[in-house]
Design an enzyme around this catalytic site. Structure first.
Site, PDB file in Angstrom:
ATOM      1  N   LYS A   1       0.845  -1.210   0.000  1.00 53.09           N
ATOM      2  CA  LYS A   1       0.000   0.000   0.000  1.00 53.09           C
ATOM      3  C   LYS A   1       0.877   1.255   0.000  1.00 53.09           C
ATOM      4  CE  LYS A   1      -1.603   1.621   4.061  1.00 53.09           C
ATOM      5  NZ  LYS A   1      -1.426   3.023   4.462  1.00 53.09           N
ATOM      6  N   ASN A   2       1.858   1.279   0.912  1.00 51.69           N
ATOM      7  CA  ASN A   2       2.604   2.528   1.078  1.00 51.69           C
ATOM      8  C   ASN A   2       3.609   2.784  -0.037  1.00 51.69           C
ATOM      9  OD1 ASN A   2       1.104   3.056   3.308  1.00 51.69           O
ATOM     10  ND2 ASN A   2       2.683   2.510   4.806  1.00 51.69           N
TER      11      ASN A   2
ATOM     12  N   CYS B   1      -4.246  12.758  12.708  1.00 46.58           N
ATOM     13  CA  CYS B   1      -5.017  11.520  12.703  1.00 46.58           C
ATOM     14  C   CYS B   1      -4.804  10.848  14.033  1.00 46.58           C
ATOM     15  CB  CYS B   1      -4.649  10.631  11.524  1.00 46.58           C
ATOM     16  SG  CYS B   1      -3.128   9.766  11.748  1.00 46.58           S
TER      17      CYS B   1
ATOM     18  N   ARG C   1       1.019  14.406  13.018  1.00 51.35           N
ATOM     19  CA  ARG C   1       1.395  14.236  11.616  1.00 51.35           C
ATOM     20  C   ARG C   1       1.548  15.557  10.861  1.00 51.35           C
ATOM     21  NH1 ARG C   1      -1.016   8.828   9.220  1.00 51.35           N
ATOM     22  NH2 ARG C   1       1.036   8.860   8.248  1.00 51.35           N
TER      23      ARG C   1
ATOM     24  N   ASP D   1       4.839   0.577  11.936  1.00 51.23           N
ATOM     25  CA  ASP D   1       3.622  -0.055  11.414  1.00 51.23           C
ATOM     26  C   ASP D   1       3.468  -1.513  11.856  1.00 51.23           C
ATOM     27  OD1 ASP D   1       2.963   2.303  10.191  1.00 51.23           O
ATOM     28  OD2 ASP D   1       3.596   1.698   8.187  1.00 51.23           O
TER      29      ASP D   1
ATOM     30  N   ARG E   1      -8.612  -0.380   4.782  1.00 51.04           N
ATOM     31  CA  ARG E   1      -7.796   0.663   4.146  1.00 51.04           C
ATOM     32  C   ARG E   1      -6.449   0.098   3.716  1.00 51.04           C
ATOM     33  NH1 ARG E   1      -7.383   6.163   7.264  1.00 51.04           N
ATOM     34  NH2 ARG E   1      -6.023   6.352   5.462  1.00 51.04           N
TER      35      ARG E   1
HETATM   36  N1  EPU Z   1       7.133  14.398  10.586  1.00 50.95           N
HETATM   37  C1  EPU Z   1       7.400  15.713  10.851  1.00 50.95           C
HETATM   38  N2  EPU Z   1       7.239  16.625   9.843  1.00 50.95           N
HETATM   39  C2  EPU Z   1       6.858  16.259   8.596  1.00 50.95           C
HETATM   40  C3  EPU Z   1       6.596  14.905   8.320  1.00 50.95           C
HETATM   41  C4  EPU Z   1       6.749  13.989   9.350  1.00 50.95           C
HETATM   42  O1  EPU Z   1       7.751  16.083  11.970  1.00 50.95           O
HETATM   43  O2  EPU Z   1       6.747  17.133   7.731  1.00 50.95           O
HETATM   44  C5  EPU Z   1       7.301  13.401  11.654  1.00 50.95           C
HETATM   45  C6  EPU Z   1       6.009  12.648  11.953  1.00 50.95           C
HETATM   46  O3  EPU Z   1       5.189  13.349  12.849  1.00 50.95           O
HETATM   47  C7  EPU Z   1       6.526  11.356  12.513  1.00 50.95           C
HETATM   48  C8  EPU Z   1       7.813  11.124  11.710  1.00 50.95           C
HETATM   49  O4  EPU Z   1       8.174  12.403  11.192  1.00 50.95           O
HETATM   50  O5  EPU Z   1       6.888  11.549  13.853  1.00 50.95           O
HETATM   51  C9  EPU Z   1       7.703  10.126  10.586  1.00 50.95           C
HETATM   52  O6  EPU Z   1       6.600  10.432   9.746  1.00 50.95           O
HETATM   53  P1  EPU Z   1       6.618  10.154   8.191  1.00 50.95           P
HETATM   54  O7  EPU Z   1       6.547  11.454   7.487  1.00 50.95           O
HETATM   55  O8  EPU Z   1       7.754   9.264   7.845  1.00 50.95           O
HETATM   56  O9  EPU Z   1       5.242   9.400   7.995  1.00 50.95           O
HETATM   57  P2  EPU Z   1       4.378   9.427   6.664  1.00 50.95           P
HETATM   58  O10 EPU Z   1       5.292   9.509   5.525  1.00 50.95           O
HETATM   59  O11 EPU Z   1       3.310  10.431   6.803  1.00 50.95           O
HETATM   60  C10 EPU Z   1       4.366   6.861   6.164  1.00 50.95           C
HETATM   61  C11 EPU Z   1       3.350   5.767   6.091  1.00 50.95           C
HETATM   62  C12 EPU Z   1       2.865   5.419   7.488  1.00 50.95           C
HETATM   63  C13 EPU Z   1       4.084   5.011   8.333  1.00 50.95           C
HETATM   64  C14 EPU Z   1       5.125   6.128   8.334  1.00 50.95           C
HETATM   65  C15 EPU Z   1       6.388   5.789   9.086  1.00 50.95           C
HETATM   66  C16 EPU Z   1       2.286   6.091   3.944  1.00 50.95           C
HETATM   67  C17 EPU Z   1       1.051   6.410   3.182  1.00 50.95           C
HETATM   68  N3  EPU Z   1       2.226   6.177   5.261  1.00 50.95           N
HETATM   69  O12 EPU Z   1       3.698   7.996   6.713  1.00 50.95           O
HETATM   70  O13 EPU Z   1       2.000   4.306   7.340  1.00 50.95           O
HETATM   71  O14 EPU Z   1       3.684   4.736   9.646  1.00 50.95           O
HETATM   72  O15 EPU Z   1       5.484   6.460   6.979  1.00 50.95           O
HETATM   73  O16 EPU Z   1       6.995   4.669   8.543  1.00 50.95           O
HETATM   74  O17 EPU Z   1       3.281   5.722   3.364  1.00 50.95           O
HETATM   75  C18 EPU Z   1       0.272   2.833   7.887  1.00 50.95           C
HETATM   76  O18 EPU Z   1       0.448   2.270   6.799  1.00 50.95           O
HETATM   77  O19 EPU Z   1      -0.468   2.342   8.800  1.00 50.95           O
HETATM   78  C19 EPU Z   1       0.921   4.120   8.151  1.00 50.95           C
HETATM   79  C20 EPU Z   1       0.510   4.961   9.091  1.00 50.95           C
END
Ligand code: EPU
Length: 421
Positions: free
Chosen positions: A22-23, A115, A120, A306, A398
């Site tokens: 998915k991701n 969320c 996030r 995850d 999802r």
């Molecule tokens: N963060 C910041 N600023 C930003 C972006 C992120 O401070 O601009 C922080 C977040 O708050 C968090 C950390 O950085 O503490 C990591 O967040 P990341 O940006 O890596 O998460 P994401 O890219 O929004 C993806 C996956 C998530 C998974 C995370 C971490 C997708 C669609 N989502 O989210 O997947 O947990 O990486 O590996 O790719 C799931 O599939 O259940 C899921 C939540």
């Protein structure tokens, strides 16, 4: 709303085939917006999130077909505006911003909001776009990014919790069509970022270093259509591995990529779960009694956030004390109180959950709060004595393709029912 009704206590046995990730699929689907030519993406899991991303692409003007795991998209002419209704349902939809900015030099996207697993923020995505020369304005719940010219730049995208997966993906996609060379320092090393880089390169982009903390993107004038097959879902793989161990069964998992799961395989080994690998196949079973272990979630190649909830469900069955520390998302312990309803003894102390394992679980009605928490409750329900009803499984739908069907094939007594009001 639908629920799962699980009659627990049956060891899972048999073979399960892993779906596409998915991701990895979500940003790759978004990347098809970078070209006016047709793109074909295979092994896209059929989930509410991927269907929703297909709708977003269509709403932006792409011709989209999504059938039998193959997405065909042609974004001949697209608009750069994604409203609140499109973005609020799925936080991952923020990754359309990079392609829109790259292709159109402008994007107007609703702020996704937080969320259940944490705040996030998207400050790092915006920092990256600004470094490329985009002007960012936030007003009325929308982010407006515009750039007369996108120019390659060197930037540091590390944040409080380390790197950002979708932030790295977003900047990579915008930078693919920028002028000059972009260097992302403290880039996310997740396999999903590597898969996106492979797809971008197949489209004619020049991305190197993906999978390491320094990614270099040399901008090109235009990208062309490409075909791609999405990598196996490492989180689904880990979920089935843990379900096999929790039920004391033996499961053969095919179509996986074990190299993406070294931290999980290592931790399961410590907990006395044997994982034998042969190519893309894994055979999982317990080696006697489960052992308590400590787990800390970290960016890749550390233990994935995850998989934290599912691992916690397993460790409730391991005699002794396990300490699980969540370093990525501060509020990702929503499953704790629901696991307690099944008889688990877990205390939260700051970013850690202290699991006093070994007490037998017994079935009860529980409420799913987010995708991975739902998976943890299903695992606990499969291991518990008696009947567990997991409510609100739309969270699960999802991110897991036909999970109930796959589990039934392994012998689980699991049914999808309409939730009683
Ligand atoms: N963060 C910041 N600023 C930003 C972006 C992120 O401070 O601009 C922080 C977040 O708050 C968090 C950390 O950085 O503490 C990591 O967040 P990341 O940006 O890596 O998460 P994401 O890219 O929004 C993806 C996956 C998530 C998974 C995370 C971490 C997708 C669609 N989502 O989210 O997947 O947990 O990486 O590996 O790719 C799931 O599939 O259940 C899921 C939540």
């Amino acid at each position: 709303m639908e629920s799962f009704l699980i009659k627990g206590g049956v060891p899972l046995r048999g073979t399960v085939e892993i779906s596409g990730s998915k991701n990895a699929a979500l940003p790759i689907m978004a990347a098809t917006l970078l070209t006016s030519e047709p793109c074909v993406i295979r092994r896209v899991p059929d989930l509410s999130d991927t269907r929703f991303m297909a709708q977003i692409l269509a709403a932006l003007g792409a011709e989209v077909k999504f059938e039998n795991g193959t997405l065909t998209s042609r974004a001949k002419k697209i608009g750069g505006y994604a409203d609140y209704e499109l973005v609020r349902k799925m936080r991952g939809s923020i990754c359309i911003m990079g392609p829109l900015l790259g292709r159109l030099r402008q994007a107007r996207v609703s702020l996704p909001g937080g969320c259940i697993i944490g705040a996030r923020p998207i400050n790092l995505h915006l920092k990256g776009f600004a470094a490329l020369g985009a002007k960012i304005q936030i007003a009325g719940g929308y982010i407006d990014a515009t750039a007369k010219k996108l120019a390659g730049a060197t930037m540091f995208l590390g944040g409080r919790a380390g790197s950002t997966v979708l932030g790295t993906a977003n900047v990579m996609m915008a930078a693919a069509l920028a002028d000059g060379v972009t260097v992302i320092e403290s880039a996310a090393c997740e396999p999903e970022v590597v898969d996106l880089a492979r797809f971008l390169n197949a489209m004619g982009a020049k991305v190197s270093g993906a999978g390491s903390p320094t990614i270099t993107i040399t901008g090109v004038k235009k990208l062309h259509g490409a075909e791609h097959e999405v990598i196996p879902d490492r989180i689904e793989t880990a979920t089935f591995m843990i379900a096999a161990a929790a039920t004391n069964g033996e499961v053969t998992i095919t179509g996986a990529q074990p190299d993406h799961l070294r931290a999980v395989i290592d931790k399961l080994g410590e907990a006395k779960v044997s994982v034998r690998r042969r190519g893309d196949t894994l055979v999982v079973r317990r080696q006697g009694r489960l052992k308590s272990v400590d787990v800390t979630t970290l960016p890749h190649s550390g233990f994935p956030t995850d998989v934290q909830a599912q691992m916690m469900a397993l460790l409730t069955l391991a005699p002794g004390i396990s300490i699980i520390t969540e370093r990525i998302f501060e509020a990702r312990f929503m499953h704790v109180s629901e696991l307690a309803r099944l008889g688990a003894d877990i205390e939260i102390e700051g970013p850690s959950a202290i699991v006093k394992g070994g007490r037998p679980l017994s079935g009860a009605p529980v409420m799913a709060s987010d995708l991975r928490a739902s998976a943890a409750l299903v695992i606990a329900g499969l291991a518990a004595k008696g009947t567990t009803q997991v409510n609100r499984i739309y969270h699960l739908d999802r991110g897991y393709e036909r999970m109930d069907e796959k589990l039934r094939k392994l012998g689980a007594r699991i049914q999808r029912i309409e939730e009683k009001a």
